[in-house]
Design a protein around this motif. Structure first.
Motif: not given
Ligand code: AMP
Length: 353
Positions: A257-269, A303-318
């Protein structure tokens, strides 16, 4: 003219500043059944660029490296005038790379022969924009290539003319060189997605190949703009990669899920920013997260949810703000720490992970 001739004689590659001689070079290569790989760059070459050239030399008999700081992809308030221009060092690096390629071939005798850099294309803006002067105005006139809606997302949201400029200059370079293959770095993942779409939609007869992101030993993605960081911002700049890694770890541990995956990134920043804010101005580094995105690999839709068969791009800008209260003798980088620096990075969440 005489010095142009001298340049050509001094190097193991030809330097082209105009289109007709390069077309003649290209025609000759075609007649000789040779293949061309094009590596487009804006110069200030580093290992990221060189890795793409090595890959191009594996796949092709001839590598053309273009060096051109393209004005139409810089916004009016961006760093076109201060963008690093290091022609002599770039030429030296390309010479050394050709020596390395020759040495590798003689060490592996019996192996199929590898390619070399045989041409640099370093055109003037008058050559690249022969009719109207290049403009960064979103409403300005000119002949442009636009790839929407891809160009409006992520980087495009804060840099409205960026991908119009990139797609336009790459179309011109592809038309001039007519390469068998073109090479782009994963570092600029949205650029890769857009160039692939452009080649597909305009039936451009070339193959787009993507090389992995080359990083410093601690993980910071190499970039021509890193010279502006200085030691203090260089250390804190790693936050983006660490945030993306934390999000990748969440995905690898089964989170989709988006909240689980991006939550981990947002905690670090957030955590790193809080640490920095607690320091005095002479020690701290402040930054702003422009975006952290979890997107579909082809459409770049969030994406709200990653389809594991398609994968995803995680990206960011700071955006790293200018250095405050520099100490005397502090390494503040090119521009004395006064230039804000925008860092981008990404990781691909592989469908097979
Ligand atoms: P630039 O000169 O920044 O326009 O980059 C020219 C090409 O080099 C683009 O395809 C970039 O994606 C690629 N590139 C830049 N930095 C890196 C890197 N750290 N690793 C791999 N490729 C890179």
């Amino acid at each position: 003219m005489a010095s142009g001739l001298q340049i050509r004689q001094m190097h193991s590659f030809q330097v082209f500043r105009d289109v007709p001689p390069l077309r003649q070079f290209r025609r000759q290569k075609l007649l000789e059944n040779r293949t061309i790989g094009l590596v487009p760059t804006m110069g200030a070459l580093h290992e990221g660029h060189l890795s793409l050239i090595r890959q191009a030399a594996q796949d092709n008999t001839d590598v053309v490296v273009s060096i051109y700081v393209n004005p139409t992809q810089f916004g009016v308030n961006e760093d076109l005038s201060s963008y690093p221009r290091t022609w002599d060092a770039d030429v030296q690096k390309l010479e050394e790379l050709n020596n390395e390629l020759s040495a590798a071939e003689s060490a592996a005798s019996g192996q199929p022969s590898r390619g070399r850099i045989t041409a640099i294309l370093a055109p003037t803006s008058k050559v690249m924009y022969p009719t109207l002067p290049p403009t960064s105005d979103p409403n300005g006139h000119g002949s442009f290539v636009t790839i929407t809606p891809l160009a409006t997302k992520l980087e495009g949201a804060s840099r409205p003319v960026f991908f119009r400029g990139v797609a336009t200059v790459c179309t011109k370079l592809f038309n001039i060189v007519t390469p068998d293959r073109v090479y782009f770095g994963q570092k600029d993942i949205q650029q890769c997605v857009i160039i692939k779409r452009m080649v597909k939609d305009f039936h451009i007869g070339t193959e787009v190949k993507i090389g992995p992101t080359v990083r410093e030993s601690d993980g910071l993605a190499m970039s021509s703009r890193n010279v502006y960081l200085g030691a203090r911002r260089r250390a804190v700049g790693l936050v983006l990669y660490r945030a993306l890694k934390a999000a990748e770890d969440a995905f690898k541990s089964g989170k989709v899920s988006r909240s689980d995956i991006l939550g981990a990134a947002n905690r670090v920043t957030q955590d790193v920013l809080s640490e920095q804010q607690a320091l005095p101005p002479s020690e701290r580094v402040l930054y702003e997260v422009d975006y952290i995105s979890l997107a579909d690999p082809e459409s770049l839709d969030e994406l709200d949810v990653v389809d594991p068969s398609k994968g995803a791009i995680l990206s960011g800008a700071v955006k790293m703000f200018p250095i405050e209260d520099p100490k005397s003798g502090e390494d503040c980088g090119l521009g004395s720490g006064a230039v804000p620096v925008r860092l981008i990075d990404n990781l691909i969440l592989d469908p097979s992970t």
